[in-house]
Structure formats: structure tokens, C-alpha cells
Design a protein around this motif. Structure first.
Motif, mmCIF file in Angstrom:
data_model
loop_
_atom_site.group_PDB
_atom_site.id
_atom_site.type_symbol
_atom_site.label_atom_id
_atom_site.label_comp_id
_atom_site.label_asym_id
_atom_site.label_seq_id
_atom_site.Cartn_x
_atom_site.Cartn_y
_atom_site.Cartn_z
ATOM 1 N N LYS A 109 -1.197 -0.730 -4.136
ATOM 2 C CA LYS A 109 -2.504 -0.085 -4.023
ATOM 3 C C LYS A 109 -2.249 1.347 -3.553
ATOM 4 C CE LYS A 109 -5.426 -4.136 -3.245
ATOM 5 N NZ LYS A 109 -6.221 -4.935 -2.297
ATOM 6 N N THR A 110 -2.416 2.269 -4.462
ATOM 7 C CA THR A 110 -2.013 3.652 -4.229
ATOM 8 C C THR A 110 -3.255 4.510 -4.046
ATOM 9 O OG1 THR A 110 -0.069 3.247 -5.604
ATOM 10 C CG2 THR A 110 -0.605 5.546 -5.123
ATOM 11 N N ILE A 111 -3.350 5.139 -2.890
ATOM 12 C CA ILE A 111 -4.583 5.835 -2.515
ATOM 13 C C ILE A 111 -4.254 7.279 -2.146
ATOM 14 C CG2 ILE A 111 -6.589 5.806 -0.978
ATOM 15 C CD1 ILE A 111 -5.913 2.802 -0.462
ATOM 16 N N TRP A 112 -4.945 8.185 -2.796
ATOM 17 C CA TRP A 112 -4.761 9.624 -2.533
ATOM 18 C C TRP A 112 -5.763 10.064 -1.479
ATOM 19 C CZ3 TRP A 112 -1.465 13.385 -4.459
ATOM 20 C CH2 TRP A 112 -1.813 14.708 -4.149
ATOM 21 N N HIS A 113 -5.278 10.841 -0.523
ATOM 22 C CA HIS A 113 -6.181 11.401 0.500
ATOM 23 C C HIS A 113 -5.860 12.867 0.659
ATOM 24 C CE1 HIS A 113 -7.689 12.128 4.699
ATOM 25 N NE2 HIS A 113 -8.704 11.463 4.211
ATOM 26 N N ARG A 154 -3.302 16.194 2.966
ATOM 27 C CA ARG A 154 -3.920 17.146 3.899
ATOM 28 C C ARG A 154 -3.128 17.155 5.210
ATOM 29 N NH1 ARG A 154 -10.106 14.881 3.653
ATOM 30 N NH2 ARG A 154 -9.791 13.645 1.759
ATOM 31 N N VAL A 174 6.243 7.909 -5.635
ATOM 32 C CA VAL A 174 4.833 7.614 -5.905
ATOM 33 C C VAL A 174 4.686 6.913 -7.256
ATOM 34 C CG1 VAL A 174 2.551 8.612 -6.297
ATOM 35 C CG2 VAL A 174 3.994 9.485 -4.448
ATOM 36 N N HIS A 216 -7.746 9.766 10.954
ATOM 37 C CA HIS A 216 -8.328 8.486 10.538
ATOM 38 C C HIS A 216 -7.452 7.807 9.476
ATOM 39 C CE1 HIS A 216 -11.655 9.579 12.917
ATOM 40 N NE2 HIS A 216 -12.265 10.350 12.050
ATOM 41 N N TYR A 247 0.844 -1.198 0.000
ATOM 42 C CA TYR A 247 0.000 0.000 0.000
ATOM 43 C C TYR A 247 0.882 1.252 0.000
ATOM 44 C CZ TYR A 247 -4.274 -2.614 0.975
ATOM 45 O OH TYR A 247 -5.348 -3.464 0.884
ATOM 46 N N ILE A 288 -1.113 8.134 0.215
ATOM 47 C CA ILE A 288 -0.642 9.512 0.014
ATOM 48 C C ILE A 288 -1.515 10.444 0.854
ATOM 49 C CG2 ILE A 288 -0.220 11.313 -1.693
ATOM 50 C CD1 ILE A 288 -0.267 9.015 -3.823
ATOM 51 N N ASP A 317 7.433 14.542 0.492
ATOM 52 C CA ASP A 317 7.801 15.083 -0.817
ATOM 53 C C ASP A 317 8.807 16.224 -0.670
ATOM 54 O OD1 ASP A 317 7.610 15.852 -3.593
ATOM 55 O OD2 ASP A 317 6.209 17.431 -2.975
ATOM 56 N N VAL A 335 2.535 14.873 1.155
ATOM 57 C CA VAL A 335 2.733 15.816 0.059
ATOM 58 C C VAL A 335 1.844 17.029 0.305
ATOM 59 C CG1 VAL A 335 0.939 14.798 -1.424
ATOM 60 C CG2 VAL A 335 2.881 15.964 -2.486
ATOM 61 N N GLN A 336 2.174 18.142 -0.355
ATOM 62 C CA GLN A 336 1.429 19.395 -0.200
ATOM 63 C C GLN A 336 1.399 19.760 1.298
ATOM 64 O OE1 GLN A 336 -1.237 18.203 -4.138
ATOM 65 N NE2 GLN A 336 -2.324 18.876 -2.332
ATOM 66 N N LEU A 344 -5.710 4.259 9.576
ATOM 67 C CA LEU A 344 -5.852 3.262 8.517
ATOM 68 C C LEU A 344 -4.486 2.667 8.158
ATOM 69 C CD1 LEU A 344 -7.473 1.828 6.218
ATOM 70 C CD2 LEU A 344 -7.042 3.867 4.823
ATOM 71 N N ASP A 370 -9.903 14.473 9.366
ATOM 72 C CA ASP A 370 -9.892 13.139 8.776
ATOM 73 C C ASP A 370 -8.479 12.575 8.634
ATOM 74 O OD1 ASP A 370 -11.694 11.121 7.800
ATOM 75 O OD2 ASP A 370 -10.804 11.422 5.824
#
Lengths: 137, 108, 126
Positions: free
Chosen positions: B104-108, B10, B95, B20, B4, B7, B69, B40-41, B24, B17
Motif C-alpha cells: 500500500k503505497t501512499i504519497w504525502h 514534504r 518505490v 502526523h 506499507y 512516501i 532518495d 524524497v524531495q 501514522l 502535517d
């Protein structure tokens, strides 16, 4: 990273609204420099990213005319991405969600952008090694 | 076991969030998955030494690999010596590597 | 390929779009043959609550005659065979229990989300 890959990116943000747009282009630029095949599904506001009528402006606060300011136009980022990918043996297939285009009146996209449907996102993802969804907030 | 790449774009000061999402990451790692957390950001803001983030503290303690990053760090004047222990500066290439590797690449 | 659509953002542009665009694209992709399920989390858990009423919007002479109906759209996905999961803690934080939800949605604890992820080839967090 050996081997040519195909990656799909789903974008949702309108230009000039979110750092996600910049990050998305940074990611896709890395993939383009590797000669990957890049698939983009532009959804909602992201269909404005390749809008051909974007115009650069001067910035009096910065004390620069339009030429000196070199104001970023995301449509130029799309074109540069396409050129970079092709020069490295890769490609960019940029699909704008057609309904999203119509409701925003931004059908005038730069060359190389095509119109599509959510079915294109599903088929592009199925043909790709991986997919990154970059939703908006 | 799956790989996994989570990313986090926030920061915990603006978005509740984020905690959370760190939870996870811990949950996946506890289950035996190979988890990397990529900041990132504004997601890099809690990576500065002295910044307060219980969620990031817990993720570090859990032994999760945490990358930040390099551009986002530099943009926010967070130098290598300013980083808290447990967070490493990384180019964004990590990334694309993860995507190319099939994580499994997930953006949040 | 089986995909888990994770929907977190809610009520963002639902009046302009007359729906949630991620619920909508889930319907559209399902119709195009996609094998997908949905996890409602964060504020999007409220999409599964019965009794939502977004009618009555009007700006002077302009009237919203076809308002969004999120419970209907979620129920439509259930009818199409899409599994709709919903995080229990996000419900509880918002004062919602398991009652009054669209029939067929499946509450899962946050601790159960990794297993959901494992059961899908890709996780698309919108």
C-alpha cells in the motif's frame, strides 16, 4: 523484480510548478526500463504536461542560446517515456481528463495521448497491480 | 499484516502535517504492519545529521525502515556521511519495487 | 477493489472549479461503479461544516453565479452510500467539535486511521 507489472499513476501538477512532476517521471522511467505497462491519469494541471505547443527558450542569465540551454519540455519527457516503455516491451497509456483539457484550452497534445474521464482512472487502477496517487497542493 | 510504503515528500519545517505522517507510520508499525518510510524531495532535509525533527527521531526509535532518495540527497548536498543514524540512502527504485510488490503505497 | 480516498488539501481552487476536484472525482468514480470511501483530514475537515457560504464573488461585471457548496457535495457522497470519515483531532485543532457537521459523517481518532487503511485495498492520498 521478476514479472511484468502494470502500474497506474495519477498526476495533478501543471508543468514547471512542482518537484512532484520530476519525481513522477523518475518513477515512471524506472517502470518503463523494466518493460512495465504504465497507465497515467492526468488530472487538472497535469493535462498540460503533454501539451504539444510547449517551446524551449534560451536563457540569457545562463549565457546559453536555446540549443545550448536544452530547456526541458515535459511533452518530450512523455514522448521519451513512451519510447522507452515500448522498446522494453511495455507500454504507456496516457489519459488526459477531458474536462480539465477543455477548461485549460490544451487539447493539442502530443501523439499517443488520449482523452478520458474519471471512470478511466478507476478502470485503469482496477486493471493494475498497484496505483500511486500524486496529488497537488 | 500489510506492507506499507509511506512516501514523504514534504519537510517538517514547512509543513506541520509531516509530524502526523510520521505518527501514522508509527501507528501502522505498532499494529504489526510492515512499514517503510521513503523520504524524497524536501522530505530528505531532516535526514541530515544534526537536523531537528522530533517526528523523524521517534520513527527511527520505533525501528521503522527509513530510506532517503539518493538523488534528492545529492541535490541538497547531503552525502552518505552526512546522514543521521537510522536513515539509509536508496535509489528511487525502492518505490517502484514496493508498488510492484503490492505494498500500500501512499504519497504525502 | 475498495479504495479509501484521503482528502487533505482544501479550498485550493474551489472558486475556479465550483467544487473540490477530489470530492468531485470521488462522485464521478462512484457513478462509474467505484467502491470507495472518503477520509477528510487536515484542512479538508472543514468541508463537512454546515453553513459555508462562498457566494458573492464578482470581478467587475463578472459574477460567480454558481459558487461551490462543499457541505452539499459532501452530503451528496453520503447519500450515494459513500462512508465519510473525518479525523477528530483535525476537527478539534480547528475549533470544531462533532456538532454542526454534515449528517452522516463519521468522526474517527487519528489512532483509528490504521484500521481504516486496513479495511481498504488501496489508499489514495490526494
Amino acid at each position: 523484480m521478476a514479472g511484468k507489472k502494470t502500474l497506474t499513476f495519477a498526476l495533478m501538477d501543471a508543468p514547471y510548478e512542482s518537484a512532484r512532476t520530476t519525481t513522477a517521471f523518475r518513477l515512471m522511467d524506472i517502470a518503463a526500463r523494466r518493460g512495465y505497462d504504465i497507465r497515467v491519469f492526468a488530472y487538472e494541471g497535469a493535462v498540460c504536461v503533454p501539451f504539444a505547443q510547449q517551446t524551449a527558450h534560451p536563457n540569457a542569465l545562463h549565457g546559453r542560446d536555446a540549443e545550448e540551454e536544452n530547456h526541458p519540455l515535459p511533452k518530450d519527457w512523455v514522448a521519451a517515456l513512451m519510447t522507452e516503455a515500448e522498446s522494453n516491451g511495455g507500454s504507456v497509456d496516457w489519459v488526459n481528463c477531458g474536462l480539465c483539457v477543455d477548461e485549460r484550452g490544451v487539447a493539442d497534445a502530443i501523439e499517443g495521448v488520449r482523452r478520458g474521464t474519471p471512470g478511466d482512472l478507476w478502470s485503469m487502477a482496477g486493471e493494475s497491480d498497484n496505483t500511486l496517487i500524486m496529488g497537488t497542493r | 499484516m500489510s506492507k506499507y510504503l509511506l512516501i514523504e515528500s514534504r519537510d517538517p519545517y514547512e509543513s506541520g502535517d509531516v509530524g502526523h505522517y510520521f505518527d501514522l507510520a508509527e501507528g501502522l508499525a505498532r499494529g504489526g504492519d510492515d512499514v517503510t518510510l521513503f523520504l524524497v524531495q524536501n522530505g530528505v532535509l531532516p535526514a541530515r545529521r544534526g537536523a531537528r525533527s522530533d517526528g523523524l527521531d521517534a520513527a527511527i526509535k520505533a525501528g521503522i525502515e527509513i530510506l532517503a532518495d539518493d538523488f534528492s540527497l545529492r541535490e541538497r548536498a547531503i552525502g552518505a556521511s552526512d546522514l543521521r543514524a537510522g536513515v539509509k540512502s536508496s535509489p528511487l527504485d525502492a518505490v517502484v519495487d514496493g508498488l510492484a510488490d503490492g505494498a500500500k503505497t501512499i504519497w504525502h | 477493489m475498495k479504495v479509501l480516498q484521503v482528502i487533505e488539501s482544501a479550498y485550493r481552487a474551489t472558486q475556479e472549479e465550483q467544487d473540490d476536484t477530489i470530492v468531485w472525482i470521488s462522485h464521478a468514480m462512484k457513478g462509474a461503479g467505484a467502491d470507495l470511501n472518503v477520509l477528510l483530514r487536515g484542512n479538508a475537515v472543514n468541508y463537512a461544516v454546515d453553513g459555508q457560504d462562498a457566494s458573492g464573488l464578482a470581478f467587475s461585471a463578472w459574477k460567480q453565479t454558481q459558487p461551490p457548496n462543499m457541505a452539499r457535495d459532501v452530503a451528496g457522497l453520503v447519500d450515494k452510500g459513500v462512508e465519510i470519515y473525518i479525523t477528530e483531532e483535525d476537527l478539534a485543532e480547528r475549533g470544531l467539535g462533532g456538532a454542526g457537521l454534515v449528517a452522516g459523517v463519521k468522526p474517527v481518532p487519528r489512532a483509528g486511521v490504521p484500521a481504516l487503511f486496513a479495511a481498504h485495498d488501496q489508499v489514495w492520498h490526494w
